[in-house]
Design a protein around this motif. Sequence first.
Motif, PDB file in Angstrom:
ATOM      1  N   GLN A 186      54.155  13.781  14.242  1.00 56.09           N
ATOM      2  CA  GLN A 186      53.486  13.692  15.531  1.00 56.09           C
ATOM      3  C   GLN A 186      54.454  13.180  16.586  1.00 56.09           C
ATOM      4  N   ASN A 188      54.425  12.431  20.996  1.00 58.29           N
ATOM      5  CA  ASN A 188      53.614  12.502  22.209  1.00 58.29           C
ATOM      6  C   ASN A 188      54.380  13.289  23.263  1.00 58.29           C
ATOM      7  N   THR A 228      50.905  15.328  20.933  1.00 63.30           N
ATOM      8  CA  THR A 228      49.694  14.641  21.353  1.00 63.30           C
ATOM      9  C   THR A 228      49.767  14.274  22.832  1.00 63.30           C
ATOM     10  N   SER A 229      48.606  14.180  23.426  1.00 60.41           N
ATOM     11  CA  SER A 229      48.477  13.715  24.796  1.00 60.41           C
ATOM     12  C   SER A 229      47.361  12.683  24.795  1.00 60.41           C
ATOM     13  N   ARG A 271      45.569  12.440  21.521  1.00 63.53           N
ATOM     14  CA  ARG A 271      44.790  13.607  21.085  1.00 63.53           C
ATOM     15  C   ARG A 271      45.728  14.782  20.833  1.00 63.53           C
ATOM     16  N   PRO A 272      45.635  15.414  19.665  1.00 64.17           N
ATOM     17  CA  PRO A 272      46.492  16.572  19.382  1.00 64.17           C
ATOM     18  C   PRO A 272      46.209  17.711  20.356  1.00 64.17           C
TER      19      PRO A 272
END
Length: 84
Positions: A4, A6, A30-31, A34-35
């Motif tokens: 993961q 960001n 992710t942002s 949240r993926p």
Amino acid sequence: MAKQVNQRELRNNSGEIMRALDRGESFIVTSNGRPVADLKPIRRRQFVRAEDAIAAFAGAPAIDFKRFREDVDSYLNQDPTPRG
């Protein structure tokens, strides 16, 4: 398993991430936790010799081109008249 990262890491480390993708690694972007994206390397094309391709299809049934064309025409509207 995908790592993961960001969006900030993606922006700041894009070169490193691109090299990792080239090595076959995958990432979930992710942002705000949240993926939002799945980054994965494109599968490299694999050369298949003509002889191997011909052998693979040797037992396939012959194509009835008239029936094939009728099937295509029954699903697709190939009228060249512009829709206006």
